[in-house]
Scaffold this motif. Sequence first.
Motif, mmCIF file in Angstrom:
data_model
loop_
_atom_site.group_PDB
_atom_site.id
_atom_site.type_symbol
_atom_site.label_atom_id
_atom_site.label_comp_id
_atom_site.label_asym_id
_atom_site.label_seq_id
_atom_site.Cartn_x
_atom_site.Cartn_y
_atom_site.Cartn_z
ATOM 1 N N TRP A 47 -3.035 3.252 -3.392
ATOM 2 C CA TRP A 47 -3.096 2.032 -4.197
ATOM 3 C C TRP A 47 -2.453 0.891 -3.416
ATOM 4 O O TRP A 47 -1.607 1.111 -2.548
ATOM 5 N N CYS A 48 -2.867 -0.359 -3.739
ATOM 6 C CA CYS A 48 -2.146 -1.540 -3.242
ATOM 7 C C CYS A 48 -2.309 -2.666 -4.267
ATOM 8 O O CYS A 48 -3.109 -2.559 -5.208
ATOM 9 N N LEU A 71 -10.265 -4.171 3.111
ATOM 10 C CA LEU A 71 -9.084 -4.936 3.478
ATOM 11 C C LEU A 71 -8.375 -4.379 4.710
ATOM 12 O O LEU A 71 -7.470 -5.006 5.259
ATOM 13 N N PHE A 72 -8.818 -3.172 5.128
ATOM 14 C CA PHE A 72 -8.225 -2.544 6.310
ATOM 15 C C PHE A 72 -9.335 -2.148 7.277
ATOM 16 O O PHE A 72 -9.665 -0.977 7.406
ATOM 17 N N CYS A 117 -11.550 0.971 3.436
ATOM 18 C CA CYS A 117 -11.229 -0.120 2.517
ATOM 19 C C CYS A 117 -11.532 -1.408 3.253
ATOM 20 O O CYS A 117 -11.141 -1.572 4.406
ATOM 21 N N CYS A 137 -7.195 3.832 -5.212
ATOM 22 C CA CYS A 137 -8.167 3.312 -4.235
ATOM 23 C C CYS A 137 -9.596 3.740 -4.573
ATOM 24 O O CYS A 137 -10.532 2.951 -4.441
ATOM 25 N N TYR A 170 0.827 -1.211 0.000
ATOM 26 C CA TYR A 170 0.000 0.000 0.000
ATOM 27 C C TYR A 170 0.859 1.257 0.000
ATOM 28 O O TYR A 170 1.826 1.366 0.761
ATOM 29 N N VAL A 229 -8.086 4.585 3.919
ATOM 30 C CA VAL A 229 -6.974 4.673 2.968
ATOM 31 C C VAL A 229 -7.140 5.940 2.124
ATOM 32 O O VAL A 229 -8.231 6.518 2.037
ATOM 33 N N PHE A 264 -12.989 -2.466 -3.309
ATOM 34 C CA PHE A 264 -12.911 -2.626 -1.855
ATOM 35 C C PHE A 264 -13.025 -1.293 -1.120
ATOM 36 O O PHE A 264 -13.069 -1.251 0.111
ATOM 37 N N TYR A 265 -13.065 -0.216 -1.881
ATOM 38 C CA TYR A 265 -13.102 1.137 -1.300
ATOM 39 C C TYR A 265 -14.535 1.633 -1.235
ATOM 40 O O TYR A 265 -15.282 1.531 -2.209
ATOM 41 N N CYS A 318 -11.404 1.356 -6.762
ATOM 42 C CA CYS A 318 -11.244 -0.057 -6.362
ATOM 43 C C CYS A 318 -12.528 -0.547 -5.713
ATOM 44 O O CYS A 318 -13.170 0.176 -4.957
ATOM 45 N N SER A 369 -3.779 -5.397 -4.168
ATOM 46 C CA SER A 369 -5.080 -6.064 -4.217
ATOM 47 C C SER A 369 -6.123 -5.258 -4.982
ATOM 48 O O SER A 369 -7.301 -5.626 -4.996
ATOM 49 N N HIS A 370 -5.708 -4.169 -5.603
ATOM 50 C CA HIS A 370 -6.666 -3.346 -6.351
ATOM 51 C C HIS A 370 -7.471 -4.200 -7.325
ATOM 52 O O HIS A 370 -6.924 -5.032 -8.053
HETATM 53 FE FE1 SF4 Z 1 -7.949 -1.083 -0.488
HETATM 54 FE FE2 SF4 Z 1 -5.877 -1.708 -1.993
HETATM 55 FE FE3 SF4 Z 1 -8.242 -1.225 -3.111
HETATM 56 FE FE4 SF4 Z 1 -6.840 0.768 -2.041
HETATM 57 S S1 SF4 Z 1 -6.268 -0.451 -3.831
HETATM 58 S S2 SF4 Z 1 -9.025 0.389 -1.758
HETATM 59 S S3 SF4 Z 1 -5.867 -0.258 -0.278
HETATM 60 S S4 SF4 Z 1 -7.725 -2.929 -1.750
#
Ligand code: SF4
Length: 74
Positions: free
Chosen positions: A65-66, A54-55, A52, A36, A19, A60, A41-42, A39, A68-69
């Motif tokens: 970015w990470c 994942l957190f 997010c 993010c 990340y 975030v 997950f956001y 994404c 897992s995007h």
């Molecule tokens: Fe979460 Fe990674 Fe997606 Fe950003 S890119 S929202 S940190 S999963």
Amino acid sequence: AADLPHVAESDPTAKALGYVEDAGRGGAKRKAGDVCSNCQFYTGGPSGYGPCQLFPGKSVNAKGWCVSHAAKKA
Ligand code: SF4
């Protein structure tokens, strides 16, 4: 959600996922344009910080970015 603590790049999960607060520093694994805020997950807004999946309990950077995007589904 705006009050969630920001994920630190030094956080173990953040490190594991590569990340970065600034997607521009994402490196070779990042596809151009991925951030993010687009994404799946956001769940936050287009700027600032947001949750997010994942957190859990943290936020975030919308421009972060990470690895897992995954693109948001239309
Ligand atoms: Fe979460 Fe990674 Fe997606 Fe950003 S890119 S929202 S940190 S999963």
